[in-house]
Design a protein around this motif. Structure first.
Motif, PDB file in Angstrom:
ATOM      1  N   ILE A   1     -86.798 129.169  -0.527  1.00  0.00           N
ATOM      2  CA  ILE A   1     -87.041 130.237   0.442  1.00  0.00           C
ATOM      3  C   ILE A   1     -87.133 129.678   1.863  1.00  0.00           C
ATOM      4  O   ILE A   1     -86.755 130.348   2.833  1.00  0.00           O
ATOM      5  CB  ILE A   1     -88.324 131.007   0.073  1.00  0.00           C
ATOM      6  N   GLY A   2     -87.602 128.427   2.001  1.00  0.00           N
ATOM      7  CA  GLY A   2     -87.754 127.841   3.327  1.00  0.00           C
ATOM      8  C   GLY A   2     -86.434 127.769   4.075  1.00  0.00           C
ATOM      9  O   GLY A   2     -86.314 128.239   5.214  1.00  0.00           O
ATOM     10  N   LYS A   3     -85.414 127.183   3.453  1.00  0.00           N
ATOM     11  CA  LYS A   3     -84.110 127.077   4.113  1.00  0.00           C
ATOM     12  C   LYS A   3     -83.476 128.449   4.294  1.00  0.00           C
ATOM     13  O   LYS A   3     -82.830 128.716   5.303  1.00  0.00           O
ATOM     14  CB  LYS A   3     -83.192 126.160   3.302  1.00  0.00           C
ATOM     15  N   ALA A   4     -83.666 129.328   3.312  1.00  0.00           N
ATOM     16  CA  ALA A   4     -83.125 130.685   3.438  1.00  0.00           C
ATOM     17  C   ALA A   4     -83.762 131.405   4.613  1.00  0.00           C
ATOM     18  O   ALA A   4     -83.082 132.127   5.363  1.00  0.00           O
ATOM     19  CB  ALA A   4     -83.370 131.461   2.139  1.00  0.00           C
ATOM     20  N   ARG A   5     -85.050 131.211   4.787  1.00  0.00           N
ATOM     21  CA  ARG A   5     -85.760 131.872   5.879  1.00  0.00           C
ATOM     22  C   ARG A   5     -85.207 131.441   7.225  1.00  0.00           C
ATOM     23  O   ARG A   5     -84.958 132.279   8.105  1.00  0.00           O
ATOM     24  CB  ARG A   5     -87.248 131.540   5.779  1.00  0.00           C
ATOM     25  N   ILE A   6     -84.992 130.135   7.401  1.00  0.00           N
ATOM     26  CA  ILE A   6     -84.464 129.638   8.677  1.00  0.00           C
ATOM     27  C   ILE A   6     -83.078 130.224   8.947  1.00  0.00           C
ATOM     28  O   ILE A   6     -82.777 130.662  10.063  1.00  0.00           O
ATOM     29  CB  ILE A   6     -84.419 128.099   8.679  1.00  0.00           C
ATOM     30  N   ARG A   7     -82.223 130.253   7.917  1.00  0.00           N
ATOM     31  CA  ARG A   7     -80.871 130.783   8.101  1.00  0.00           C
ATOM     32  C   ARG A   7     -80.899 132.256   8.468  1.00  0.00           C
ATOM     33  O   ARG A   7     -80.228 132.697   9.418  1.00  0.00           O
ATOM     34  CB  ARG A   7     -80.056 130.577   6.821  1.00  0.00           C
ATOM     35  N   LEU A   8     -81.669 133.043   7.721  1.00  0.00           N
ATOM     36  CA  LEU A   8     -81.701 134.481   7.964  1.00  0.00           C
ATOM     37  C   LEU A   8     -82.345 134.811   9.300  1.00  0.00           C
ATOM     38  O   LEU A   8     -81.899 135.717  10.019  1.00  0.00           O
ATOM     39  CB  LEU A   8     -82.442 135.182   6.821  1.00  0.00           C
ATOM     40  N   LEU A   9     -83.405 134.086   9.661  1.00  0.00           N
ATOM     41  CA  LEU A   9     -84.053 134.319  10.952  1.00  0.00           C
ATOM     42  C   LEU A   9     -83.113 133.959  12.097  1.00  0.00           C
ATOM     43  O   LEU A   9     -83.010 134.697  13.086  1.00  0.00           O
ATOM     44  CB  LEU A   9     -85.333 133.500  11.064  1.00  0.00           C
ATOM     45  N   SER A  10     -82.433 132.817  11.970  1.00  0.00           N
ATOM     46  CA  SER A  10     -81.508 132.397  13.023  1.00  0.00           C
ATOM     47  C   SER A  10     -80.402 133.431  13.209  1.00  0.00           C
ATOM     48  O   SER A  10     -80.000 133.726  14.345  1.00  0.00           O
ATOM     49  CB  SER A  10     -80.904 131.032  12.673  1.00  0.00           C
ATOM     50  N   GLN A  11     -79.931 133.968  12.095  1.00  0.00           N
ATOM     51  CA  GLN A  11     -78.865 134.976  12.160  1.00  0.00           C
ATOM     52  C   GLN A  11     -79.344 136.224  12.898  1.00  0.00           C
ATOM     53  O   GLN A  11     -78.646 136.764  13.772  1.00  0.00           O
ATOM     54  CB  GLN A  11     -78.409 135.331  10.754  1.00  0.00           C
ATOM     55  N   ARG A  12     -80.548 136.689  12.578  1.00  0.00           N
ATOM     56  CA  ARG A  12     -81.074 137.884  13.234  1.00  0.00           C
ATOM     57  C   ARG A  12     -81.369 137.638  14.711  1.00  0.00           C
ATOM     58  O   ARG A  12     -81.126 138.497  15.555  1.00  0.00           O
ATOM     59  CB  ARG A  12     -82.336 138.365  12.509  1.00  0.00           C
ATOM     60  N   LEU A  13     -81.898 136.461  15.020  1.00  0.00           N
ATOM     61  CA  LEU A  13     -82.170 136.148  16.419  1.00  0.00           C
ATOM     62  C   LEU A  13     -80.876 136.056  17.224  1.00  0.00           C
ATOM     63  O   LEU A  13     -80.809 136.497  18.371  1.00  0.00           O
ATOM     64  CB  LEU A  13     -82.950 134.832  16.516  1.00  0.00           C
ATOM     65  N   ALA A  14     -79.836 135.480  16.608  1.00  0.00           N
ATOM     66  CA  ALA A  14     -78.542 135.392  17.295  1.00  0.00           C
ATOM     67  C   ALA A  14     -77.965 136.780  17.544  1.00  0.00           C
ATOM     68  O   ALA A  14     -77.265 137.002  18.548  1.00  0.00           O
ATOM     69  CB  ALA A  14     -77.571 134.561  16.468  1.00  0.00           C
TER      70      ALA A  14
END
Length: 236
Positions: A64-77
């Motif tokens: 979940i940690g790596k998934a969280r970073i990817r999904l958050l980065s996508q939404r922030l972008a």
């Protein structure tokens, strides 16, 4: 004032990450020889195993940690800052629940090991048993802190991330030294200092994320599909 997402320069980000790696190393090199002398090899060996276990306990996040970073980065972008922060809050709460589940499992495993007569050499059984229980209690804090670190990573706030990492490492290594110098060499005190350091770190991580990124506390349920997305991406 809420900080806005921004791109960190490569050199600047690398410098802060180097700072976050060097500080723990320097503090450890200064603390470990003194702890070996004050605690004795057996107690220090037990404490070193605890450090290693807690240090790698973030792998229990089931991806979940790596998934969280990817999904958050996508939404922030995409400019969806509120949506990103709601997802981050859901992930933090989910990892907290996973930490509680793993803590219970670790307590049961330790109980079974002691019931089976695990050899302890010169260590008192009650001392080691209680120390393992304290280690188990730290697991929710480890996973929750890891979740907050993921938020800072997605936000590219490497300065805050590495300053907090340095704070945690200083507390982790120096608190046992202070206790040992004061005569508290019992493993229960030593491991309790690690739990206290993790608690301070978790509170500091949470305060930074709420102040700088307006991380919300979800009370009306998690965003639709949040758990599914986290496990779907994390599963890989």
């Amino acid at each position: 004032m809420v900080m806005r997402p921004r791109r960190s320069g490569l050199v600047r980000a690398s410098a802060w990450n180097l700072f976050g790696l060097v500080v723990p190393m320097v503090v450890a090199l200064a603390s470990i020889p003194l702890l070996m002398r004050l605690l004795g090899l057996e107690r220090f060996g037990f404490l070193a195993l605890v450090w290693a276990f807690v240090g790698y306990a973030s792998i229990l996040d089931l991806g979940i940690g790596k998934a969280r970073i990817r999904l958050l980065s996508q939404r922030l972008a995409d400019g969806d800052v509120p949506g990103a922060m709601r997802l981050a809050s859901a992930a933090i709460q989910l990892l907290g629940l996973l930490g509680l589940a793993f803590a219970l499992a670790a307590l049961l495993a330790a109980q079974a090991a002691f019931a089976a007569g695990m050899p302890l050499s010169g260590l008192a059984a009650i001392e080691a048993h209680m120390a393992l229980a304290i280690v188990a209690a730290s697991l929710p804090l480890v996973l929750v802190s890891s979740a907050h670190v993921g938020v800072m990573s997605a936000w590219q706030d490497f300065r805050a991330l590495n300053l907090l990492r340095a704070l945690l490492s200083i507390l982790t290594y120096t608190a046992p030294v202070v206790l040992a110098l004061a005569g508290f060499t019992d493993l229960r005190w030593q491991v309790a200092s690690l739990l206290a350091a993790r608690l301070v770190g978790a509170v500091a991580d949470s305060a930074v994320c709420r102040r700088r990124y307006a991380l919300p506390v979800l009370t009306g349920g998690w965003p639709k599909g949040a758990v599914r997305d986290l496990f779907a991406v994390g599963g890989w």
